[in-house]
Design a protein around this motif. Structure first.
Motif, PDB file in Angstrom:
ATOM      1  N   VAL A 167      22.960   5.535   0.666  1.00  0.00           N
ATOM      2  CA  VAL A 167      22.348   5.572  -0.672  1.00  0.00           C
ATOM      3  C   VAL A 167      20.912   5.065  -0.544  1.00  0.00           C
ATOM      4  O   VAL A 167      20.682   3.952  -0.074  1.00  0.00           O
ATOM      5  N   GLU A 194      23.066   9.863 -13.653  1.00  0.00           N
ATOM      6  CA  GLU A 194      22.929   9.178 -12.358  1.00  0.00           C
ATOM      7  C   GLU A 194      23.266   7.690 -12.498  1.00  0.00           C
ATOM      8  O   GLU A 194      22.916   7.057 -13.487  1.00  0.00           O
ATOM      9  N   VAL A 195      23.939   7.164 -11.486  1.00  0.00           N
ATOM     10  CA  VAL A 195      24.417   5.783 -11.538  1.00  0.00           C
ATOM     11  C   VAL A 195      23.692   4.951 -10.473  1.00  0.00           C
ATOM     12  O   VAL A 195      23.621   5.362  -9.306  1.00  0.00           O
ATOM     13  N   LYS A 197      24.964   4.253  -6.770  1.00  0.00           N
ATOM     14  CA  LYS A 197      25.813   5.360  -6.322  1.00  0.00           C
ATOM     15  C   LYS A 197      24.924   6.551  -5.928  1.00  0.00           C
ATOM     16  O   LYS A 197      25.014   7.061  -4.821  1.00  0.00           O
ATOM     17  N   ASP A 198      24.072   6.962  -6.859  1.00  0.00           N
ATOM     18  CA  ASP A 198      23.169   8.085  -6.553  1.00  0.00           C
ATOM     19  C   ASP A 198      21.935   7.565  -5.811  1.00  0.00           C
ATOM     20  O   ASP A 198      21.484   8.164  -4.842  1.00  0.00           O
ATOM     21  N   LYS A 250      28.771  16.427  -1.027  1.00  0.00           N
ATOM     22  CA  LYS A 250      29.933  15.975  -1.821  1.00  0.00           C
ATOM     23  C   LYS A 250      31.220  16.551  -1.249  1.00  0.00           C
ATOM     24  O   LYS A 250      32.206  15.845  -1.071  1.00  0.00           O
TER      25      LYS A 250
END
Ligand code: 5GP
Length: 217
Positions: A40, A51-52, A55-56, A27
């Motif tokens: 990803v 968590e999305v 995205k994650d 990050k």
């Protein structure tokens, strides 16, 4: 820092024990330097709170995951604890072609597969300064049960045997220093002659052309 060598980007795998802080390093690295792109992954595990999807991870059913394997859409895939994880190939290739230094945060089996398929891959392993610090970090998260902490430490004991296959070890005792070390290591290793064959070939061609031109003038 961009280099004047290859216009294509590089591929780096970052592995490390659960609790080593590799996610935090990633990050901070992405925030500080625009040359990086994190891949990803797809996974069959369920999202954790916060968590999305997209995205994650891309969260898939077992059938959806298997279809990607069958269609050869994954650069690598591996099982970890009870779930499957994999790296979508098309995204990685597109970003490398665009000049990005692509990062894969994956475990050791996947790292070995990527290295075999793409020998130019840079392999980094993130570790805490000691086993005791690892234990304290895993316990300190407060989210893992003693059984999970035990399982992660056993997994770390298995993974430690693979560290010799990596290009560099990143000891995460200070976040800023670890981020800077990861950045410097990638930028240095991507310019080793073995990873710059295309650039060296083009340099040779240019010098030959130039010398021929001078001879004929
Ligand atoms: P977690 O479930 O804690 O997010 O991830 C478990 C492990 O799977 C971590 O070591 C993580 O680095 C690894 N992992 C995440 N994505 C991938 C992937 O695409 N391929 C492989 N081989 N491992 C992955």
């Amino acid at each position: 820092m961009r280099t004047a060598t290859n216009s294509k980007g590089s591929l780096t795998v970052i592995s490390g024990f659960s609790g080593a802080g590799k996610g935090t390093i990633m990050k901070a690295l992405l925030k500080k330097y625009s040359c990086y792109q994190l891949s990803v992954s797809v996974t069959t595990r369920k999202p954790r709170p916060g968590e999305v999807d997209g995205k994650d991870y891309f969260f898939l059913t077992q059938e959806e995951f298997q279809r990607k394997v069958d269609n050869d859409e994954l650069l690598e895939h591996a099982g970890y604890v009870d779930h499957c994880y994999g790296t979508p190939r098309a995204f990685v290739d597109r970003k490398i072609a665009e000049g990005k230094d692509v990062l894969l945060e994956i475990e050791v089996q996947g790292a070995a597969i990527v290295k075999k398929k793409r020998p130019d891959t840079i392999l980094l392993f993130v570790t805490p300064p000691s086993a005791q610090v690892l234990r304290e970090r895993l316990t300190g998260r407060g989210t893992e049960s003693p059984e999970v902490v035990k399982e992660r430490l056993e997994q770390a004991a298995r993974e430690v045997k693979q560290i010799g296959d990596y290009d560099a070890l990143i000891v995460n005792d200070d976040l800023d220093r670890a981020v800077e070390t990861v950045h410097q290591t990638i930028q240095m290793l991507k310019n080793t002659p073995a990873r710059q064959r295309e650039f060296i070939g083009s340099l040779k061609q240019q010098l030959d052309d130039l010398n021929r031109e001078l001879e004929n003038s």
